[in-house]
Design a protein around this motif. Structure first.
Motif, mmCIF file in Angstrom:
data_model
loop_
_atom_site.group_PDB
_atom_site.id
_atom_site.type_symbol
_atom_site.label_atom_id
_atom_site.label_comp_id
_atom_site.label_asym_id
_atom_site.label_seq_id
_atom_site.Cartn_x
_atom_site.Cartn_y
_atom_site.Cartn_z
ATOM 1 N N MET A 1 -2.178 -6.957 107.844
ATOM 2 C CA MET A 1 -2.804 -7.115 106.550
ATOM 3 C C MET A 1 -3.794 -5.976 106.326
ATOM 4 S SD MET A 1 -5.110 -10.233 105.019
ATOM 5 C CE MET A 1 -3.869 -11.460 105.261
ATOM 6 N N LEU A 2 -3.777 -5.413 105.150
ATOM 7 C CA LEU A 2 -4.633 -4.279 104.807
ATOM 8 C C LEU A 2 -5.897 -4.766 104.092
ATOM 9 C CD1 LEU A 2 -1.894 -1.821 103.541
ATOM 10 C CD2 LEU A 2 -3.084 -1.759 105.726
ATOM 11 N N ILE A 3 -6.813 -5.299 104.841
ATOM 12 C CA ILE A 3 -8.014 -5.904 104.261
ATOM 13 C C ILE A 3 -8.930 -4.861 103.635
ATOM 14 C CG2 ILE A 3 -10.113 -7.215 104.796
ATOM 15 C CD1 ILE A 3 -8.429 -8.522 107.075
ATOM 16 N N VAL A 4 -9.326 -3.870 104.393
ATOM 17 C CA VAL A 4 -10.275 -2.865 103.895
ATOM 18 C C VAL A 4 -9.623 -1.980 102.838
ATOM 19 C CG1 VAL A 4 -11.741 -0.921 104.539
ATOM 20 C CG2 VAL A 4 -11.590 -2.898 106.049
ATOM 21 N N THR A 5 -8.413 -1.538 103.103
ATOM 22 C CA THR A 5 -7.725 -0.674 102.141
ATOM 23 C C THR A 5 -7.528 -1.398 100.809
ATOM 24 O OG1 THR A 5 -6.593 0.479 103.939
ATOM 25 C CG2 THR A 5 -5.665 0.729 101.736
ATOM 26 N N THR A 6 -7.214 -2.677 100.866
ATOM 27 C CA THR A 6 -7.047 -3.457 99.639
ATOM 28 C C THR A 6 -8.349 -3.518 98.858
ATOM 29 O OG1 THR A 6 -5.287 -4.794 100.623
ATOM 30 C CG2 THR A 6 -6.428 -5.727 98.708
ATOM 31 N N LEU A 7 -9.442 -3.771 99.537
ATOM 32 C CA LEU A 7 -10.746 -3.846 98.874
ATOM 33 C C LEU A 7 -11.116 -2.501 98.247
ATOM 34 C CD1 LEU A 7 -13.300 -5.399 98.157
ATOM 35 C CD2 LEU A 7 -14.200 -4.795 100.408
ATOM 36 N N ILE A 8 -10.947 -1.429 98.981
ATOM 37 C CA ILE A 8 -11.259 -0.091 98.468
ATOM 38 C C ILE A 8 -10.327 0.249 97.305
ATOM 39 C CG2 ILE A 8 -11.327 2.384 99.016
ATOM 40 C CD1 ILE A 8 -13.661 0.776 100.228
ATOM 41 N N MET B 1 -5.802 5.836 104.395
ATOM 42 C CA MET B 1 -6.550 4.653 104.832
ATOM 43 C C MET B 1 -5.596 3.551 105.282
ATOM 44 S SD MET B 1 -9.650 4.351 102.079
ATOM 45 C CE MET B 1 -10.069 2.734 102.708
ATOM 46 N N ALA B 2 -4.537 3.327 104.511
ATOM 47 C CA ALA B 2 -3.563 2.285 104.851
ATOM 48 C C ALA B 2 -2.879 2.595 106.183
ATOM 49 C CB ALA B 2 -2.530 2.141 103.737
ATOM 50 N N CYS B 3 -2.529 3.858 106.395
ATOM 51 C CA CYS B 3 -1.912 4.254 107.669
ATOM 52 C C CYS B 3 -2.840 3.955 108.833
ATOM 53 C CB CYS B 3 -1.551 5.735 107.658
ATOM 54 S SG CYS B 3 -0.188 6.158 106.566
ATOM 55 N N LEU B 4 -4.084 4.325 108.678
ATOM 56 C CA LEU B 4 -5.067 4.095 109.739
ATOM 57 C C LEU B 4 -5.227 2.604 110.007
ATOM 58 C CD1 LEU B 4 -6.756 6.014 111.456
ATOM 59 C CD2 LEU B 4 -8.573 5.843 109.766
ATOM 60 N N GLU B 5 -5.318 1.830 108.933
ATOM 61 C CA GLU B 5 -5.501 0.386 109.101
ATOM 62 C C GLU B 5 -4.252 -0.265 109.707
ATOM 63 O OE1 GLU B 5 -7.313 -3.414 106.643
ATOM 64 O OE2 GLU B 5 -7.236 -1.456 105.669
ATOM 65 N N LEU B 6 -3.074 0.116 109.237
ATOM 66 C CA LEU B 6 -1.836 -0.456 109.779
ATOM 67 C C LEU B 6 -1.622 -0.101 111.242
ATOM 68 C CD1 LEU B 6 0.625 0.070 106.792
ATOM 69 C CD2 LEU B 6 -0.124 -2.122 107.755
ATOM 70 N N ASN B 7 -2.138 1.046 111.646
ATOM 71 C CA ASN B 7 -1.993 1.470 113.034
ATOM 72 C C ASN B 7 -3.079 0.906 113.941
ATOM 73 O OD1 ASN B 7 0.437 2.922 112.872
ATOM 74 N ND2 ASN B 7 -0.624 4.630 111.918
ATOM 75 N N ILE C 1 -12.686 2.368 108.937
ATOM 76 C CA ILE C 1 -11.982 2.523 107.665
ATOM 77 C C ILE C 1 -12.927 2.209 106.505
ATOM 78 C CG2 ILE C 1 -10.002 1.748 106.302
ATOM 79 C CD1 ILE C 1 -8.807 0.976 109.173
ATOM 80 N N ALA C 2 -13.765 1.190 106.686
ATOM 81 C CA ALA C 2 -14.722 0.812 105.638
ATOM 82 C C ALA C 2 -15.710 1.942 105.364
ATOM 83 C CB ALA C 2 -15.462 -0.462 106.028
ATOM 84 N N ILE C 3 -16.219 2.570 106.404
ATOM 85 C CA ILE C 3 -17.159 3.685 106.235
ATOM 86 C C ILE C 3 -16.492 4.829 105.483
ATOM 87 C CG2 ILE C 3 -18.423 5.506 107.463
ATOM 88 C CD1 ILE C 3 -19.073 3.344 109.595
ATOM 89 N N LEU C 4 -15.272 5.160 105.868
ATOM 90 C CA LEU C 4 -14.549 6.233 105.197
ATOM 91 C C LEU C 4 -14.249 5.865 103.747
ATOM 92 C CD1 LEU C 4 -12.165 7.218 108.113
ATOM 93 C CD2 LEU C 4 -14.086 8.554 107.218
ATOM 94 N N GLY C 5 -13.892 4.628 103.512
ATOM 95 C CA GLY C 5 -13.631 4.171 102.149
ATOM 96 C C GLY C 5 -14.862 4.233 101.272
ATOM 97 N N ILE C 6 -15.989 3.822 101.813
ATOM 98 C CA ILE C 6 -17.250 3.875 101.066
ATOM 99 C C ILE C 6 -17.622 5.316 100.750
ATOM 100 C CG2 ILE C 6 -19.738 3.451 101.246
ATOM 101 C CD1 ILE C 6 -18.925 0.870 102.861
ATOM 102 N N ALA C 7 -17.449 6.207 101.719
ATOM 103 C CA ALA C 7 -17.754 7.625 101.500
ATOM 104 C C ALA C 7 -16.855 8.196 100.404
ATOM 105 C CB ALA C 7 -17.584 8.414 102.791
ATOM 106 N N PHE C 8 -15.580 7.805 100.422
ATOM 107 C CA PHE C 8 -14.653 8.302 99.412
ATOM 108 C C PHE C 8 -15.028 7.781 98.026
ATOM 109 C CE2 PHE C 8 -10.723 8.357 96.950
ATOM 110 C CZ PHE C 8 -10.355 9.682 97.114
ATOM 111 N N VAL C 9 -15.323 6.492 97.931
ATOM 112 C CA VAL C 9 -15.730 5.907 96.643
ATOM 113 C C VAL C 9 -16.992 6.595 96.133
ATOM 114 C CG1 VAL C 9 -16.634 3.815 95.532
ATOM 115 C CG2 VAL C 9 -14.609 3.672 96.991
#
Length: 132
Positions: free
Chosen positions: A1-8, A63-69, A76-84
């Motif tokens: 499940m892609l929890i963080v990627t989905t939220l971002i 992000m999805a690749c990283l989370e799925l792997n 992933i959350a830190i990277l997502g926040i930085a990207f946003v």
């Protein structure tokens, strides 16, 4: 499940919708159906939306690749926040008349740096998983 990627992805979708409504509002205001009609405000809004659309898909894929792997969700959350943050700063900088180039530069630094880190972490995580 892609929890963080989905939220971002949801946060980024809301931002994209907001940028899109900005373009629509200006098109109606200036009665421009195609292009920018030489209207600076509309040109900035179009570029903010287009720039957003150009960078977001690859970031979400990485992000999805990283989370799925199986990478840690906090990473992933830190990277997502930085990207946003980068996308927000850039959009704000490009949409403010006159354009605030320092905000655009800061936003792009966040964006590009996050993409580079996502690439490096994906490759490192992949190699780590293959050597187990």
């Amino acid at each position: 499940m892609l929890i963080v990627t989905t939220l971002i992805a949801c946060i980024l979708a809301v931002l994209f919708i907001r940028l899109s409504f900005g373009v629509i509002r200006l098109r109606r205001q200036y009665r421009v159906g195609l292009g920018s009609g030489g209207v600076d405000d509309l040109e900035r809004a179009i570029r903010a939306q287009a720039n957003f659309a150009e960078y977001v898909p690859i970031a979400l894929i990485l992000m999805a690749c990283l989370e799925l792997n199986g990478a840690p969700l906090w990473l992933i959350a830190i990277l997502g926040i930085a990207f946003v943050a980068g996308r927000l700063i850039h959009a704000k900088g490009i949409n403010q008349p006159p354009p605030h180039f320092s905000n655009r530069v800061i936003g792009m630094k966040f964006t590009i740096t996050t993409l580079i880190v996502l690439v490096v972490f994906n490759l490192a995580w992949l190699l780590l998983q293959l050597w187990k």
